[in-house]
Design a protein around this motif. Structure first.
Motif, mmCIF file in Angstrom:
data_model
loop_
_atom_site.group_PDB
_atom_site.id
_atom_site.type_symbol
_atom_site.label_atom_id
_atom_site.label_comp_id
_atom_site.label_asym_id
_atom_site.label_seq_id
_atom_site.Cartn_x
_atom_site.Cartn_y
_atom_site.Cartn_z
ATOM 1 N N LYS A 231 -14.980 -7.099 -1.476
ATOM 2 C CA LYS A 231 -14.025 -6.619 -0.478
ATOM 3 C C LYS A 231 -13.057 -5.607 -1.097
ATOM 4 C CE LYS A 231 -11.371 -8.511 3.327
ATOM 5 N NZ LYS A 231 -10.851 -9.752 3.918
ATOM 6 N N GLY A 232 -12.571 -5.898 -2.305
ATOM 7 C CA GLY A 232 -11.670 -4.970 -2.988
ATOM 8 C C GLY A 232 -12.320 -3.619 -3.230
ATOM 9 N N SER A 233 -13.587 -3.632 -3.682
ATOM 10 C CA SER A 233 -14.305 -2.379 -3.939
ATOM 11 C C SER A 233 -14.538 -1.591 -2.655
ATOM 12 C CB SER A 233 -15.646 -2.666 -4.612
ATOM 13 O OG SER A 233 -15.440 -3.268 -5.873
ATOM 14 N N ILE A 234 -14.862 -2.297 -1.586
ATOM 15 C CA ILE A 234 -15.061 -1.619 -0.297
ATOM 16 C C ILE A 234 -13.775 -0.936 0.151
ATOM 17 C CG2 ILE A 234 -15.449 -2.020 2.180
ATOM 18 C CD1 ILE A 234 -17.499 -4.198 1.315
ATOM 19 N N LEU A 235 -12.651 -1.631 0.021
ATOM 20 C CA LEU A 235 -11.374 -1.031 0.418
ATOM 21 C C LEU A 235 -11.009 0.149 -0.479
ATOM 22 C CD1 LEU A 235 -9.292 -4.198 1.313
ATOM 23 C CD2 LEU A 235 -10.162 -2.467 2.884
ATOM 24 N N ILE A 236 -11.236 0.009 -1.782
ATOM 25 C CA ILE A 236 -10.926 1.098 -2.714
ATOM 26 C C ILE A 236 -11.767 2.332 -2.393
ATOM 27 C CG2 ILE A 236 -11.149 1.840 -5.119
ATOM 28 C CD1 ILE A 236 -10.319 -1.073 -5.882
ATOM 29 N N PHE A 237 -13.059 2.156 -2.233
ATOM 30 C CA PHE A 237 -13.919 3.304 -1.972
ATOM 31 C C PHE A 237 -13.708 3.873 -0.573
ATOM 32 C CE2 PHE A 237 -16.239 1.442 -5.616
ATOM 33 C CZ PHE A 237 -16.114 2.546 -6.461
ATOM 34 N N SER A 238 -13.341 3.013 0.385
ATOM 35 C CA SER A 238 -13.004 3.503 1.718
ATOM 36 C C SER A 238 -11.754 4.384 1.660
ATOM 37 C CB SER A 238 -12.747 2.340 2.686
ATOM 38 O OG SER A 238 -13.898 1.567 2.846
ATOM 39 N N ALA A 239 -10.759 3.927 0.921
ATOM 40 C CA ALA A 239 -9.530 4.715 0.770
ATOM 41 C C ALA A 239 -9.833 6.045 0.072
ATOM 42 C CB ALA A 239 -8.482 3.922 -0.001
ATOM 43 N N LEU A 240 -10.665 6.010 -0.967
ATOM 44 C CA LEU A 240 -11.046 7.235 -1.666
ATOM 45 C C LEU A 240 -11.749 8.202 -0.719
ATOM 46 C CD1 LEU A 240 -11.290 8.736 -4.423
ATOM 47 C CD2 LEU A 240 -13.515 7.625 -4.659
ATOM 48 N N LEU A 241 -12.692 7.702 0.049
ATOM 49 C CA LEU A 241 -13.427 8.534 0.994
ATOM 50 C C LEU A 241 -12.484 9.144 2.031
ATOM 51 C CD1 LEU A 241 -16.264 9.372 2.263
ATOM 52 C CD2 LEU A 241 -15.919 7.385 3.729
ATOM 53 N N LEU A 242 -11.619 8.313 2.604
ATOM 54 C CA LEU A 242 -10.723 8.786 3.666
ATOM 55 C C LEU A 242 -9.705 9.808 3.153
ATOM 56 C CD1 LEU A 242 -10.146 5.376 5.469
ATOM 57 C CD2 LEU A 242 -11.438 7.329 6.355
ATOM 58 N N THR A 243 -9.143 9.561 1.970
ATOM 59 C CA THR A 243 -8.099 10.461 1.480
ATOM 60 C C THR A 243 -8.655 11.715 0.810
ATOM 61 O OG1 THR A 243 -7.910 9.212 -0.581
ATOM 62 C CG2 THR A 243 -6.361 8.657 1.191
ATOM 63 N N GLU A 244 -9.653 11.567 -0.034
ATOM 64 C CA GLU A 244 -10.131 12.704 -0.821
ATOM 65 C C GLU A 244 -11.184 13.552 -0.124
ATOM 66 O OE1 GLU A 244 -8.948 13.880 -3.766
ATOM 67 O OE2 GLU A 244 -7.387 12.394 -3.373
#
Length: 168
Positions: A127-140
């Motif tokens: 779950k932590g990795s999904i949130l981290i990579f989702s945030a990376l995708l959305l912001t960057e």
């Protein structure tokens, strides 16, 4: 003002003053305050000072404590930046300024790894990795402002599990 280690290094000093010297709170209350302050965003010393000031004398105490924790450092930084600006054309000052960039990059990478570990430990690594990579995708990659991403994640957390589609 000249302490090394940032806000966390000021915690023993805050403890000494608030608990031992002035007895504004007990050890347990200080521990609870520290735990809550650690969960909130922002500098720890400022949050601790603001809360303790509020607790002692209300809003005026909070404002006074916030000024006491922020103003001296801000004044020193303004002074040092003026000095740096005055000597910016000297080669050794330019090299010193450029040398700070990789150091800050390493500090940010270390902080990012600490946040990632904390996410993995509290939310679980998947779950932590999904949130981290989702945030990376959305912001960057989708260029969505980080504040919007954070707000969306917070709203998501408060939606009951049953409304997210999970079966109870």
């Amino acid at each position: 003002m000249l302490g090394f280690g940032g806000g966390p290094s000021a915690i023993p000093l805050i403890h000494q003053e608030a608990v031992k010297k002035y007895k504004w709170m007990s050890n347990e209350e200080f521990s609870d305050t520290l735990a809550i302050a650690n969960t909130l965003p922002g500098p720890i010393a400022t949050k601790m000072g603001g809360y303790i000031g509020y607790r002692v004398t209300g809003v005026v105490g909070c404002i006074g404590a916030l000024l006491a924790t922020v103003a001296p450092t801000a004044i020193i930084i303004i002074f040092l930046l003026q000095v740096l600006q005055k000597f910016k054309d000297i080669p050794w000052v330019q090299h010193m300024s450029m040398s700070v960039v990789p150091v800050v990059a390493v500090m940010l990478a270390t902080m990012t790894w600490d946040f990632a570990k904390k996410s993995g430990e509290t939310l679980g690594w998947v779950k932590g990795s999904i949130l981290i990579f989702s945030a990376l995708l959305l912001t960057e990659f989708l260029h969505i402002h980080p504040a919007i991403v954070i707000l969306a994640f917070i709203i998501y957390v408060f939606i009951p599990i049953s409304k997210r589609g999970s079966k109870e």
